[in-house]
Scaffold this motif. Structure first.
Motif, mmCIF file in Angstrom:
data_model
loop_
_atom_site.group_PDB
_atom_site.id
_atom_site.type_symbol
_atom_site.label_atom_id
_atom_site.label_comp_id
_atom_site.label_asym_id
_atom_site.label_seq_id
_atom_site.Cartn_x
_atom_site.Cartn_y
_atom_site.Cartn_z
ATOM 1 N N ASP A 104 0.827 -1.210 0.000
ATOM 2 C CA ASP A 104 0.000 0.000 0.000
ATOM 3 C C ASP A 104 0.861 1.260 0.000
ATOM 4 O O ASP A 104 0.565 2.234 -0.692
ATOM 5 C CB ASP A 104 -0.934 -0.001 1.211
ATOM 6 C CG ASP A 104 -2.002 -1.075 1.114
ATOM 7 O OD1 ASP A 104 -2.281 -1.516 -0.015
ATOM 8 O OD2 ASP A 104 -2.553 -1.474 2.159
ATOM 9 N N ARG A 108 0.918 4.165 -2.826
ATOM 10 C CA ARG A 108 0.688 5.593 -2.572
ATOM 11 C C ARG A 108 1.791 6.449 -3.184
ATOM 12 O O ARG A 108 1.518 7.502 -3.768
ATOM 13 C CB ARG A 108 0.613 5.839 -1.055
ATOM 14 C CG ARG A 108 -0.645 5.331 -0.401
ATOM 15 C CD ARG A 108 -0.845 5.973 0.976
ATOM 16 N NE ARG A 108 0.279 5.723 1.861
ATOM 17 C CZ ARG A 108 0.392 4.648 2.634
ATOM 18 N NH1 ARG A 108 -0.555 3.714 2.614
ATOM 19 N NH2 ARG A 108 1.428 4.496 3.435
ATOM 20 N N PRO A 156 -12.588 10.502 5.139
ATOM 21 C CA PRO A 156 -12.605 9.196 5.807
ATOM 22 C C PRO A 156 -11.364 9.032 6.682
ATOM 23 O O PRO A 156 -10.329 9.656 6.447
ATOM 24 C CB PRO A 156 -12.614 8.206 4.635
ATOM 25 C CG PRO A 156 -11.978 8.960 3.511
ATOM 26 C CD PRO A 156 -12.380 10.391 3.680
ATOM 27 N N GLY A 157 -11.488 8.179 7.681
ATOM 28 C CA GLY A 157 -10.340 7.963 8.549
ATOM 29 C C GLY A 157 -10.696 7.096 9.741
ATOM 30 O O GLY A 157 -11.632 6.280 9.685
ATOM 31 N N GLU A 187 -3.238 12.088 6.582
ATOM 32 C CA GLU A 187 -3.112 13.411 5.976
ATOM 33 C C GLU A 187 -3.408 14.535 6.959
ATOM 34 O O GLU A 187 -2.969 15.668 6.751
ATOM 35 C CB GLU A 187 -4.045 13.504 4.771
ATOM 36 C CG GLU A 187 -3.701 12.503 3.679
ATOM 37 C CD GLU A 187 -4.676 12.541 2.518
ATOM 38 O OE1 GLU A 187 -5.703 13.261 2.636
ATOM 39 O OE2 GLU A 187 -4.438 11.864 1.507
ATOM 40 N N GLY A 226 -7.474 9.733 6.617
ATOM 41 C CA GLY A 226 -6.668 8.928 5.718
ATOM 42 C C GLY A 226 -7.448 7.701 5.308
ATOM 43 O O GLY A 226 -8.642 7.568 5.612
ATOM 44 N N LYS A 227 -6.790 6.786 4.631
ATOM 45 C CA LYS A 227 -7.459 5.569 4.201
ATOM 46 C C LYS A 227 -7.565 4.607 5.376
ATOM 47 O O LYS A 227 -6.532 4.118 5.865
ATOM 48 C CB LYS A 227 -6.670 4.924 3.055
ATOM 49 C CG LYS A 227 -7.358 3.739 2.410
ATOM 50 C CD LYS A 227 -6.534 3.218 1.238
ATOM 51 C CE LYS A 227 -7.220 2.016 0.596
ATOM 52 N NZ LYS A 227 -6.414 1.483 -0.530
ATOM 53 N N GLN A 229 -8.330 1.555 5.649
ATOM 54 C CA GLN A 229 -7.776 0.218 5.402
ATOM 55 C C GLN A 229 -6.262 0.186 5.566
ATOM 56 O O GLN A 229 -5.675 -0.887 5.730
ATOM 57 C CB GLN A 229 -8.153 -0.257 3.993
ATOM 58 C CG GLN A 229 -9.636 -0.485 3.779
ATOM 59 C CD GLN A 229 -10.382 0.794 3.421
ATOM 60 O OE1 GLN A 229 -9.860 1.897 3.561
ATOM 61 N NE2 GLN A 229 -11.599 0.641 2.943
ATOM 62 N N ASP A 230 -5.613 1.350 5.515
ATOM 63 C CA ASP A 230 -4.167 1.419 5.724
ATOM 64 C C ASP A 230 -3.821 1.827 7.154
ATOM 65 O O ASP A 230 -2.844 1.336 7.725
ATOM 66 C CB ASP A 230 -3.526 2.433 4.756
ATOM 67 C CG ASP A 230 -3.647 1.986 3.310
ATOM 68 O OD1 ASP A 230 -3.842 0.786 3.071
ATOM 69 O OD2 ASP A 230 -3.552 2.862 2.420
ATOM 70 N N ARG A 256 -13.299 2.874 12.634
ATOM 71 C CA ARG A 256 -13.267 3.435 11.282
ATOM 72 C C ARG A 256 -14.500 4.312 11.063
ATOM 73 O O ARG A 256 -15.563 4.072 11.636
ATOM 74 C CB ARG A 256 -13.234 2.327 10.234
ATOM 75 C CG ARG A 256 -12.005 1.420 10.314
ATOM 76 C CD ARG A 256 -11.973 0.466 9.134
ATOM 77 N NE ARG A 256 -10.862 -0.486 9.231
ATOM 78 C CZ ARG A 256 -10.523 -1.325 8.257
ATOM 79 N NH1 ARG A 256 -11.223 -1.339 7.119
ATOM 80 N NH2 ARG A 256 -9.514 -2.153 8.415
ATOM 81 N N SER A 258 -16.441 6.975 7.871
ATOM 82 C CA SER A 258 -16.412 7.559 6.520
ATOM 83 C C SER A 258 -16.236 9.067 6.557
ATOM 84 O O SER A 258 -15.964 9.695 5.527
ATOM 85 C CB SER A 258 -17.705 7.211 5.777
ATOM 86 O OG SER A 258 -18.833 7.715 6.492
#
Length: 279
Positions: A104, A108, A156-157, A187, A226-227, A229-230, A256, A258
């Protein structure tokens, strides 16, 4: 035999030098080495030349450098061995998760590279390069504002909550969490209402933690854009942030979402000496 026949032989024997008697052998020397003029054999002179050692300043410096190099290599090998042993002891699903995280991060970086190449192509091919440059400048200003903490952000984060009823969580543990989140692609981050930026520092303060001089208390609540899933797997890697905090009897929950809102702002700081080179 007549005296006349013996006379040449006797004359030849008288002309030859006397035989030299053999030198006495040195005890323990199978070769029977002869002592030198100073009373030492060749072996004794060799040992005397080798010990005690006579080191010059240059030889001593080289020896110290070689010692330092060897010590550094030993430390590096030990560190690599510890890392390898930790990976060998990890479960198969943990290894797969670590590999996915590395993939991942690579993706990126590749996406960022492609985005920069796209901007370059747009500037080169646009009929109105000035307008295109202005649009890209505004977009870059918005991105830098998010990184600098001067503008709010949402997206999202995850939300990370650290309960510390024992008071064992220290500043360096929270700093490790921030660095791990950044490495996973975070981010924008804020902790208990304090915006985290590039120059953020953490310190221990009276059984709590201060962030950029602002004292915060447990529970510590991270809001991270951030994402998901990461971000979440990055905290749960073997030997990572979650395991370290749990060893200190802290409780960590990760949720998590959205939509995460990071609205803590930092005042824009004007540098004292640095100026734009275009001015």
């Amino acid at each position: 035999m007549s005296d006349h026949e013996e006379q040449p032989a006797n004359r030849l024997r008288k002309e030859l030098p006397d035989e030299v008697p053999p030198s006495p052998s040195v005890p323990g020397d199978p070769q029977g080495a002869r002592p030198e003029r100073n009373g030492l054999t060749g072996r004794q002179r060799l040992l005397k030349g080798l010990w005690p050692p006579r080191l010059t300043r240059a030889q001593l410096i080289v020896a110290l450098l070689l010692f330092g190099l060897g010590f550094g290599l030993a430390v590096q090998v030990a560190s690599n061995s510890d890392s390898d042993s930790a990976l060998r002891g990890a479960r198969q699903e943990d290894l797969v998760r670590i590999l996915d995280e590395l993939d991942d991060r690579t993706q990126r970086l590749e996406d960022e590279k492609q985005g920069l190449e796209k901007q370059r192509d747009e500037l080169e091919n646009s009929s109105d390069q000035a307008e295109e440059a202005r649009k890209q400048t505004l977009e870059k200003e918005r991105q830098l504002g998010i990184l600098a903490g001067t503008v709010a952000a949402q997206g999202p984060g995850i939300t990370v909550t650290i309960e510390d009823t024992k008071g064992t969580v220290e500043a360096d543990m929270l700093l490790d969490a921030i660095q791990e989140l950044r490495a996973a692609g975070a981010e924008a981050i804020q902790v208990n209402g304090v915006r985290v930026v590039a120059g953020t520092y953490l310190a221990d303060a009276d059984n709590s933690v201060s962030v950029d001089g602002n004292k915060i208390n447990a529970p510590y609540r991270f809001q991270v854009i951030g994402k998901p899933q990461d971000l979440e797997p990055a905290l749960n890697i073997p030997g990572g942030v979650v395991q370290t905090l749990e060893k200190e009897q802290a409780t960590v929950t990760v949720e998590r979402s959205s939509k995460i809102v990071v609205d803590a702002l930092r005042a824009a700081e004007r540098p004292d000496y640095a100026r734009s080179s275009s001015q």
